[in-house]
Design a protein around this motif. Structure first.
Motif, mmCIF file in Angstrom:
data_model
loop_
_atom_site.group_PDB
_atom_site.id
_atom_site.type_symbol
_atom_site.label_atom_id
_atom_site.label_comp_id
_atom_site.label_asym_id
_atom_site.label_seq_id
_atom_site.Cartn_x
_atom_site.Cartn_y
_atom_site.Cartn_z
ATOM 1 N N GLU A 188 43.531 51.636 28.108
ATOM 2 C CA GLU A 188 44.518 50.653 28.548
ATOM 3 C C GLU A 188 43.885 49.381 29.123
ATOM 4 O OE1 GLU A 188 48.128 52.161 30.610
ATOM 5 O OE2 GLU A 188 47.059 54.074 30.624
ATOM 6 N N ASP A 189 42.726 49.524 29.742
ATOM 7 C CA ASP A 189 42.170 48.387 30.481
ATOM 8 C C ASP A 189 40.797 47.950 29.985
ATOM 9 O OD1 ASP A 189 44.385 48.650 32.471
ATOM 10 O OD2 ASP A 189 43.345 50.538 32.921
ATOM 11 N N GLY A 190 40.239 48.663 29.011
ATOM 12 C CA GLY A 190 38.947 48.263 28.465
ATOM 13 C C GLY A 190 37.767 48.636 29.342
ATOM 14 N N ARG A 191 37.982 49.474 30.342
ATOM 15 C CA ARG A 191 36.888 49.928 31.212
ATOM 16 C C ARG A 191 37.256 51.289 31.781
ATOM 17 N NH1 ARG A 191 40.021 46.371 34.123
ATOM 18 N NH2 ARG A 191 40.587 47.004 36.254
ATOM 19 N N ASP A 192 36.255 52.065 32.054
ATOM 20 C CA ASP A 192 36.449 53.401 32.610
ATOM 21 C C ASP A 192 36.135 53.343 34.096
ATOM 22 O OD1 ASP A 192 36.498 56.038 33.365
ATOM 23 O OD2 ASP A 192 35.436 56.764 31.586
ATOM 24 N N GLY A 193 37.186 53.358 34.923
ATOM 25 C CA GLY A 193 36.995 53.201 36.353
ATOM 26 C C GLY A 193 36.209 54.325 36.973
ATOM 27 N N LYS A 194 36.446 55.553 36.547
ATOM 28 C CA LYS A 194 35.744 56.690 37.132
ATOM 29 C C LYS A 194 34.261 56.654 36.789
ATOM 30 C CE LYS A 194 39.741 59.794 37.290
ATOM 31 N NZ LYS A 194 40.311 61.101 36.858
ATOM 32 N N ALA A 195 33.950 56.279 35.533
ATOM 33 C CA ALA A 195 32.539 56.185 35.144
ATOM 34 C C ALA A 195 31.843 55.066 35.919
ATOM 35 C CB ALA A 195 32.440 55.942 33.637
ATOM 36 N N LEU A 196 32.537 53.966 36.096
ATOM 37 C CA LEU A 196 31.965 52.868 36.866
ATOM 38 C C LEU A 196 31.723 53.271 38.309
ATOM 39 C CD1 LEU A 196 34.130 49.910 35.471
ATOM 40 C CD2 LEU A 196 31.694 50.294 35.065
ATOM 41 N N ALA A 197 32.652 54.057 38.875
ATOM 42 C CA ALA A 197 32.483 54.524 40.258
ATOM 43 C C ALA A 197 31.260 55.420 40.377
ATOM 44 C CB ALA A 197 33.739 55.265 40.710
ATOM 45 N N LYS A 198 31.007 56.294 39.365
ATOM 46 C CA LYS A 198 29.814 57.153 39.387
ATOM 47 C C LYS A 198 28.540 56.327 39.315
ATOM 48 C CE LYS A 198 32.014 61.234 37.364
ATOM 49 N NZ LYS A 198 32.040 62.176 36.202
ATOM 50 N N ASP A 203 33.760 47.785 43.745
ATOM 51 C CA ASP A 203 34.867 46.823 43.762
ATOM 52 C C ASP A 203 36.154 47.525 43.330
ATOM 53 O OD1 ASP A 203 36.619 44.754 43.620
ATOM 54 O OD2 ASP A 203 35.363 43.449 42.384
ATOM 55 N N PRO A 204 37.150 47.622 44.229
ATOM 56 C CA PRO A 204 38.390 48.323 43.844
ATOM 57 C C PRO A 204 39.148 47.619 42.733
ATOM 58 C CG PRO A 204 38.625 47.258 45.986
ATOM 59 C CD PRO A 204 37.188 47.165 45.623
ATOM 60 N N ASN A 205 38.979 46.300 42.587
ATOM 61 C CA ASN A 205 39.676 45.576 41.524
ATOM 62 C C ASN A 205 39.132 45.948 40.143
ATOM 63 O OD1 ASN A 205 41.378 44.029 43.259
ATOM 64 N ND2 ASN A 205 39.636 42.709 43.750
ATOM 65 N N ILE A 206 37.913 46.463 40.107
ATOM 66 C CA ILE A 206 37.323 46.888 38.837
ATOM 67 C C ILE A 206 37.582 48.374 38.608
ATOM 68 C CG2 ILE A 206 35.142 47.149 37.570
ATOM 69 C CD1 ILE A 206 34.120 44.663 38.987
ATOM 70 N N ARG A 207 37.467 49.165 39.660
ATOM 71 C CA ARG A 207 37.642 50.611 39.518
ATOM 72 C C ARG A 207 39.096 50.995 39.273
ATOM 73 N NH1 ARG A 207 34.383 52.975 44.648
ATOM 74 N NH2 ARG A 207 35.535 54.843 44.012
ATOM 75 N N TYR A 208 40.016 50.264 39.912
ATOM 76 C CA TYR A 208 41.432 50.643 39.867
ATOM 77 C C TYR A 208 42.273 49.550 39.220
ATOM 78 C CZ TYR A 208 39.333 53.188 43.795
ATOM 79 O OH TYR A 208 38.495 53.909 44.589
ATOM 80 N N VAL A 209 43.509 49.902 38.937
ATOM 81 C CA VAL A 209 44.538 48.958 38.493
ATOM 82 C C VAL A 209 45.635 48.951 39.556
ATOM 83 C CG1 VAL A 209 46.263 48.458 36.731
ATOM 84 C CG2 VAL A 209 44.027 49.370 36.072
ATOM 85 N N ASN A 210 46.061 47.762 39.936
ATOM 86 C CA ASN A 210 47.094 47.582 40.976
ATOM 87 C C ASN A 210 46.624 48.089 42.345
ATOM 88 O OD1 ASN A 210 48.897 46.521 39.083
ATOM 89 N ND2 ASN A 210 49.761 48.542 38.620
ATOM 90 N N SER A 211 45.363 47.830 42.666
ATOM 91 C CA SER A 211 44.867 48.239 43.981
ATOM 92 C C SER A 211 45.406 47.335 45.084
ATOM 93 C CB SER A 211 43.338 48.216 44.005
ATOM 94 O OG SER A 211 42.844 46.907 43.736
ATOM 95 N N ASN A 212 45.827 46.141 44.729
ATOM 96 C CA ASN A 212 46.420 45.208 45.688
ATOM 97 C C ASN A 212 47.859 44.906 45.274
ATOM 98 O OD1 ASN A 212 44.048 44.963 47.189
ATOM 99 N ND2 ASN A 212 43.300 43.278 45.914
ATOM 100 N N VAL A 213 48.764 44.936 46.222
ATOM 101 C CA VAL A 213 50.160 44.573 45.973
ATOM 102 C C VAL A 213 50.383 43.174 46.530
ATOM 103 C CG1 VAL A 213 52.573 45.188 46.354
ATOM 104 C CG2 VAL A 213 50.838 46.983 46.182
ATOM 105 N N TYR A 214 50.770 42.250 45.658
ATOM 106 C CA TYR A 214 50.955 40.859 46.049
ATOM 107 C C TYR A 214 52.437 40.485 46.016
ATOM 108 C CZ TYR A 214 45.909 40.253 45.490
ATOM 109 O OH TYR A 214 44.554 40.360 45.610
#
Length: 415
Positions: A188-198, A203-214
């Protein structure tokens, strides 16, 4: 002062005396002449200080300094402090705006408590089509059930306009906030957040989607006839003034789903309805150099003031020394620094001009600062008309307020 002026304090005031009574004196440790003396009868029957429309029209002056979309500054000259303060208080507390009043929480698994979340949402400035905001009617909110005094008053007045206390498309705007945080995925997002976290990505903006509510996540949901006034046009839809206001932070699995009811209100009810971040005024500083200040003293004198207040010019006595002159008193903060130096004693007098108000109006973005200023005069004019404020002994009559409105409306707000 000539002897004949001193001997007869009840005589009509001279032009110099009329000018001097406009000044509030700023001394090294005190402030004097703070009370106005332009009151009918203060100087006796020979001095006419009764309010007069033609005199007010001649003395009234409006100077415009700048007008940015959310920030305006202008000088209002020739009015009483009570009138200037009336405009300031109206700007703060009596011009209606739109804000979130009720928040219905369907799901909130964030770390922010429901009541704190509702409070944060209520303070987000909202804007939309001006025609639609004027079309929107008032919502009359019922009092809490445990406030028995307010409830008794409500029950006595319930028959006046019962429809106003029922949410409808005429008095209530609906906003929906529905945000769920999840891990970023390759599909869905072109990146694997869990793999990046390992791999050590923090950066939560890279690891997650919708980590900030604006604030931009608030979605306007038109009701009934609201679509006519708040259509798909970006300029007319109900939306936050600043879309980048941070509401909350989420982590995977957390969700915020709420329904917000927005109503019209005024700052006197709650600060969230105030259309201005600040509306203030200050009196124009006056710097009167009574004796020449030359050479090194002139440079030292200039350093006692903010940059641009005092200038240095060639002396008028054909010498090579520079002389201190007043360049721009509006930039002065009246710090009294010059009065602390013995070499300037009896060479300068500081004060403020009593009827010269430098206004600063900073809008929260729902309306332009210039429009808010005109609205405050319109509202005061409507009050004067409804209350029948006429007569020569009032500080300002309806005709005077009307004249002031015409002066502001005709001003160059685009400068």
């Amino acid at each position: 002062m000539p002897a004949h002026e001193q001997s007869n304090p009840w005589a009509p005031l001279t032009p110099s005396q009329l000018e001097q009574r406009k000044i509030v004196s700023v001394n090294p440790e005190t402030v004097s002449h703070t009370a106005a003396t332009d009151i009918p009868g203060h100087w006796g029957p020979a001095q006419d200080d009764s309010w007069n429309l033609s005199r007010f029209r001649d003395n009234l002056k409006v100077d415009f300094h700048h007008n940015k979309p959310h920030d305006a500054a202008f000088s209002l000259i020739g009015v009483d402090a009570s009138v200037a303060n009336a405009f300031r208080r109206i700007l703060l507390a009596e011009i209606p705006t739109l804000a979130i009043e009720d928040v219905f929480v369907f799901d909130n698994t964030s770390i922010i408590q429901d009541e704190v979340l509702a409070h944060r949402l209520g303070l987000i400035p909202l804007t939309g089509g001006q025609e639609g905001l004027k079309w929107l009617k008032w919502f009359r909110k019922p009092p809490p059930k445990d406030d028995f005094a307010a409830q008794a008053t409500w029950d006595a007045e319930e028959g006046e306009d019962s429809a106003a206390s029922v949410p409808s498309d005429y008095n209530t705007i609906v906003l929906i906030l529905n945000v769920t945080c999840r891990w970023a995925t390759k599909a869905e997002d072109g990146r694997d957040g869990k793999a990046l976290a390992k791999d050590g990505e923090s950066d939560p903006n890279i690891r997650y989607v919708n980590s900030n509510v604006y604030a931009r996540d608030l979605v306007f949901e038109p009701q009934g006839q609201q679509g006519k006034y708040f259509n798909d046009d970006e300029d007319t839809q109900i939306r936050p003034v600043n879309p980048d206001i941070l509401v909350a932070k989420l982590r995977p699995g957390q969700r915020i789903h709420v329904r917000c009811h927005c109503i019209k209100g005024i700052g006197a009810d709650h600060a969230k309805f105030s259309p201005v971040a600040t509306a203030s005024y200050r009196l124009l500083p006056q710097i009167n150099i009574t004796q020449p200040i030359l050479g090194a003293d002139a440079k030292k004198f200039a350093r006692c003031f903010p940059k641009g207040v005092i200038g240095l010019e060639p002396s008028s006595d054909d010498s090579d020394e520079l002389q201190a002159v007043v360049k721009d008193p509006m930039k002065d903060t009246v710090s009294r620094e010059c009065l602390r130096h013995a070499e300037f004693k009896d060479k300068v007098k500081l004060g403020r001009v009593r009827d010269h108000f430098i206004f600063s109006v900073e809008s929260t973005g729902q309306f332009g600062s210039s429009e808010l200023t005109l609205d405050s005069v319109r509202l005061l004019r409507a009050k004067a008309e409804s209350d029948g404020v006429v007569g020569t002994n009032w500080v300002l009559s309806y005709e005077g307020i009307d004249q002031l409105y015409r002066g502001l409306a005709a001003g160059n707000w685009t400068s």
